[in-house]
Motif scaffolding. Sequence first.
Motif, PDB file in Angstrom:
ATOM      1  N   LEU A   1       0.839  -1.210   0.000  1.00 29.05           N
ATOM      2  CA  LEU A   1       0.000   0.000   0.000  1.00 29.05           C
ATOM      3  C   LEU A   1       0.866   1.249   0.000  1.00 29.05           C
ATOM      4  N   ASP A   2       1.899   1.252   0.838  1.00 28.47           N
ATOM      5  CA  ASP A   2       2.804   2.404   0.909  1.00 28.47           C
ATOM      6  C   ASP A   2       3.521   2.644  -0.412  1.00 28.47           C
ATOM      7  N   ASP A   3       3.744   1.569  -1.172  1.00 25.48           N
ATOM      8  CA  ASP A   3       4.409   1.671  -2.464  1.00 25.48           C
ATOM      9  C   ASP A   3       3.449   2.037  -3.599  1.00 25.48           C
ATOM     10  N   GLY A   4       2.173   2.220  -3.266  1.00 25.44           N
ATOM     11  CA  GLY A   4       1.209   2.670  -4.269  1.00 25.44           C
ATOM     12  C   GLY A   4       0.373   1.592  -4.933  1.00 25.44           C
ATOM     13  N   GLU A   5       0.464   0.353  -4.460  1.00 26.03           N
ATOM     14  CA  GLU A   5      -0.404  -0.699  -5.017  1.00 26.03           C
ATOM     15  C   GLU A   5      -1.861  -0.368  -4.707  1.00 26.03           C
ATOM     16  N   GLU A   6      -2.737  -0.747  -5.607  1.00 20.97           N
ATOM     17  CA  GLU A   6      -4.166  -0.514  -5.387  1.00 20.97           C
ATOM     18  C   GLU A   6      -4.651  -1.354  -4.206  1.00 20.97           C
ATOM     19  N   PRO A   7      -5.468  -0.775  -3.336  1.00 20.94           N
ATOM     20  CA  PRO A   7      -5.994  -1.534  -2.204  1.00 20.94           C
ATOM     21  C   PRO A   7      -6.707  -2.817  -2.631  1.00 20.94           C
ATOM     22  N   ARG A   8      -7.407  -2.790  -3.756  1.00 23.44           N
ATOM     23  CA  ARG A   8      -8.115  -3.979  -4.246  1.00 23.44           C
ATOM     24  C   ARG A   8      -7.120  -5.110  -4.518  1.00 23.44           C
ATOM     25  N   THR A   9      -6.012  -4.802  -5.167  1.00 18.46           N
ATOM     26  CA  THR A   9      -4.984  -5.790  -5.482  1.00 18.46           C
ATOM     27  C   THR A   9      -4.379  -6.352  -4.200  1.00 18.46           C
ATOM     28  N   VAL A  10      -4.107  -5.479  -3.259  1.00 17.28           N
ATOM     29  CA  VAL A  10      -3.524  -5.888  -1.980  1.00 17.28           C
ATOM     30  C   VAL A  10      -4.506  -6.763  -1.214  1.00 17.28           C
ATOM     31  N   TRP A  11      -5.779  -6.395  -1.219  1.00 22.10           N
ATOM     32  CA  TRP A  11      -6.790  -7.171  -0.495  1.00 22.10           C
ATOM     33  C   TRP A  11      -6.891  -8.582  -1.054  1.00 22.10           C
ATOM     34  N   HIS A  12      -6.972  -8.710  -2.364  1.00 22.90           N
ATOM     35  CA  HIS A  12      -7.067 -10.039  -2.971  1.00 22.90           C
ATOM     36  C   HIS A  12      -5.815 -10.863  -2.673  1.00 22.90           C
ATOM     37  N   ALA A  13      -4.646 -10.258  -2.765  1.00 21.59           N
ATOM     38  CA  ALA A  13      -3.403 -10.981  -2.484  1.00 21.59           C
ATOM     39  C   ALA A  13      -3.347 -11.440  -1.027  1.00 21.59           C
ATOM     40  N   LEU A  14      -3.759 -10.584  -0.118  1.00 15.74           N
ATOM     41  CA  LEU A  14      -3.775 -10.934   1.310  1.00 15.74           C
ATOM     42  C   LEU A  14      -4.757 -12.079   1.560  1.00 15.74           C
ATOM     43  N   CYS A  15      -5.937 -11.981   0.984  1.00 17.66           N
ATOM     44  CA  CYS A  15      -6.925 -13.050   1.152  1.00 17.66           C
ATOM     45  C   CYS A  15      -6.441 -14.365   0.546  1.00 17.66           C
ATOM     46  N   ASP A  16      -5.802 -14.290  -0.617  1.00 13.74           N
ATOM     47  CA  ASP A  16      -5.254 -15.500  -1.235  1.00 13.74           C
ATOM     48  C   ASP A  16      -4.216 -16.142  -0.318  1.00 13.74           C
ATOM     49  N   ALA A  17      -3.332 -15.325   0.239  1.00 15.19           N
ATOM     50  CA  ALA A  17      -2.275 -15.839   1.117  1.00 15.19           C
ATOM     51  C   ALA A  17      -2.848 -16.490   2.371  1.00 15.19           C
ATOM     52  N   LEU A  18      -3.979 -15.979   2.833  1.00 14.47           N
ATOM     53  CA  LEU A  18      -4.599 -16.506   4.047  1.00 14.47           C
ATOM     54  C   LEU A  18      -5.630 -17.596   3.765  1.00 14.47           C
ATOM     55  N   GLY A  19      -5.861 -17.880   2.479  1.00 13.12           N
ATOM     56  CA  GLY A  19      -6.827 -18.927   2.117  1.00 13.12           C
ATOM     57  C   GLY A  19      -8.267 -18.560   2.384  1.00 13.12           C
ATOM     58  N   ILE A  20      -8.576 -17.273   2.329  1.00 18.21           N
ATOM     59  CA  ILE A  20      -9.946 -16.823   2.569  1.00 18.21           C
ATOM     60  C   ILE A  20     -10.743 -16.995   1.282  1.00 18.21           C
ATOM     61  N   PRO A  21     -11.833 -17.771   1.316  1.00 17.44           N
ATOM     62  CA  PRO A  21     -12.613 -17.988   0.101  1.00 17.44           C
ATOM     63  C   PRO A  21     -13.311 -16.710  -0.368  1.00 17.44           C
ATOM     64  N   ASP A  22     -13.588 -16.645  -1.672  1.00 17.05           N
ATOM     65  CA  ASP A  22     -14.214 -15.454  -2.244  1.00 17.05           C
ATOM     66  C   ASP A  22     -15.474 -15.036  -1.497  1.00 17.05           C
ATOM     67  N   ALA A  23     -16.292 -15.986  -1.122  1.00 24.24           N
ATOM     68  CA  ALA A  23     -17.567 -15.673  -0.463  1.00 24.24           C
ATOM     69  C   ALA A  23     -17.378 -15.014   0.896  1.00 24.24           C
ATOM     70  N   ALA A  24     -16.232 -15.212   1.526  1.00 23.13           N
ATOM     71  CA  ALA A  24     -15.996 -14.665   2.863  1.00 23.13           C
ATOM     72  C   ALA A  24     -15.189 -13.373   2.849  1.00 23.13           C
ATOM     73  N   ARG A  25     -14.752 -12.922   1.684  1.00 24.62           N
ATOM     74  CA  ARG A  25     -13.854 -11.769   1.592  1.00 24.62           C
ATOM     75  C   ARG A  25     -14.535 -10.427   1.780  1.00 24.62           C
ATOM     76  N   TRP A  26     -15.840 -10.384   1.737  1.00 25.84           N
ATOM     77  CA  TRP A  26     -16.520  -9.085   1.686  1.00 25.84           C
ATOM     78  C   TRP A  26     -17.225  -8.736   2.969  1.00 25.84           C
ATOM     79  N   GLY A  27     -16.938  -9.465   4.028  1.00 28.23           N
ATOM     80  CA  GLY A  27     -17.420  -9.087   5.350  1.00 28.23           C
ATOM     81  C   GLY A  27     -18.888  -9.359   5.575  1.00 28.23           C
ATOM     82  N   SER A  28     -19.399  -8.751   6.614  1.00 25.34           N
ATOM     83  CA  SER A  28     -20.756  -9.038   7.059  1.00 25.34           C
ATOM     84  C   SER A  28     -21.817  -8.125   6.461  1.00 25.34           C
ATOM     85  N   ASP A  29     -21.429  -7.104   5.716  1.00 26.53           N
ATOM     86  CA  ASP A  29     -22.387  -6.185   5.111  1.00 26.53           C
ATOM     87  C   ASP A  29     -22.937  -6.798   3.827  1.00 26.53           C
ATOM     88  N   PRO A  30     -24.218  -7.182   3.811  1.00 26.31           N
ATOM     89  CA  PRO A  30     -24.772  -7.824   2.613  1.00 26.31           C
ATOM     90  C   PRO A  30     -24.889  -6.880   1.422  1.00 26.31           C
TER      91      PRO A  30
END
Length: 77
Positions: A40-69
């Motif tokens: 993020l500090d280097d200017g990567e898009e937050p969306r790209t960072v979020w997906h990479a972090l979730c991938d590294a942690l094994g978070i499935p797509d359905a669980a990546r968007w939190g509790s707000d429907p």
Amino acid sequence: MRYREFWDLVDDVLGSAQGRGLVRELVVGELGQRTAQQALDDGEEPRTVWHALCDALGIPDAARWGSDPHRAAPPRR
């Protein structure tokens, strides 16, 4: 995705204390062997960072968007 949305998802999906620690400390290969914070500090898009972090942690797509429907899941780029 805005930075505010990134941090809201970190808090909601990962838990505020644990999630913010992971953002600062977990080195993610998909981010060029940087932490999410470094990317993020280097200017990567937050969306790209979020997906990479979730991938590294094994978070499935359905669980990546939190509790707000009404939260729209930003697509990968």
